[in-house]
Design a protein around this motif. Structure first.
Motif, mmCIF file in Angstrom:
data_model
loop_
_atom_site.group_PDB
_atom_site.id
_atom_site.type_symbol
_atom_site.label_atom_id
_atom_site.label_comp_id
_atom_site.label_asym_id
_atom_site.label_seq_id
_atom_site.Cartn_x
_atom_site.Cartn_y
_atom_site.Cartn_z
ATOM 1 N N PRO A 191 0.626 -1.063 -0.069
ATOM 2 C CA PRO A 191 -0.007 0.011 0.079
ATOM 3 C C PRO A 191 0.686 1.127 -0.041
ATOM 4 C CG PRO A 191 -0.882 -1.684 1.566
ATOM 5 C CD PRO A 191 0.206 -2.084 1.195
ATOM 6 N N LEU A 215 0.395 4.157 -2.769
ATOM 7 C CA LEU A 215 0.276 5.598 -2.330
ATOM 8 C C LEU A 215 1.386 6.514 -3.227
ATOM 9 C CD1 LEU A 215 -0.673 5.562 1.389
ATOM 10 C CD2 LEU A 215 -2.387 6.258 -0.633
ATOM 11 N N VAL A 222 -8.615 5.784 -4.701
ATOM 12 C CA VAL A 222 -7.454 5.384 -3.864
ATOM 13 C C VAL A 222 -7.985 5.028 -2.634
ATOM 14 C CG1 VAL A 222 -5.214 5.887 -2.846
ATOM 15 C CG2 VAL A 222 -5.653 6.715 -5.263
ATOM 16 N N LEU A 256 -7.613 1.271 -0.667
ATOM 17 C CA LEU A 256 -6.963 1.063 0.589
ATOM 18 C C LEU A 256 -7.792 0.465 1.540
ATOM 19 C CD1 LEU A 256 -4.920 4.022 0.935
ATOM 20 C CD2 LEU A 256 -4.003 1.770 0.379
ATOM 21 N N TYR A 257 -9.211 0.845 1.612
ATOM 22 C CA TYR A 257 -10.243 0.259 2.431
ATOM 23 C C TYR A 257 -10.369 -1.332 2.141
ATOM 24 C CZ TYR A 257 -14.408 -0.341 4.835
ATOM 25 O OH TYR A 257 -15.431 -1.106 5.632
ATOM 26 N N ARG A 309 -7.398 -3.308 3.197
ATOM 27 C CA ARG A 309 -6.958 -3.219 4.722
ATOM 28 C C ARG A 309 -7.411 -4.566 5.513
ATOM 29 N NH1 ARG A 309 -10.802 -2.551 8.677
ATOM 30 N NH2 ARG A 309 -12.584 -1.690 7.999
#
Length: 91
Positions: free
Chosen positions: A51, A55, A81, A85-86, A89
């Protein structure tokens, strides 16, 4: 004769090469240690790096197109984005 490369594209490509090198190195470590427990630890470490590379690469790309894109599209990029990422995770 000479090809001009965008600085943002070179930066993004170098980050991806670095990420790929780290992945290959991790695979060699897994083979070297030959233990499932250690392989899981190595794999978990890669989950932290992925991640971060995403980013940084996205940030460089957005910086490269910042003068060609509207504010509304910036918002959509950051929302996208954020969704990625959610979605990746750990729970």
């Amino acid at each position: 004769m000479f090809t001009f490369l965008e600085k943002a594209v070179v930066g993004m490509a170098l980050l991806r090469l670095l990420s790929g090198g780290i992945e290959i190195f991790a695979a060699f470590l897994m083979i070297r240690f030959n233990a499932v427990e250690k392989a899981i630890i190595i794999n978990s470490s890669l989950a932290l790096i992925g991640p971060l590379i995403l980013l940084l690469t996205t940030a460089i790309g957005i910086y490269g197109i910042a003068d060609n894109i509207s504010f509304g599209k910036f918002v959509w990029i950051f929302v996208g984005v954020g969704c990625i990422l959610y979605g990746i995770r750990g729970t």
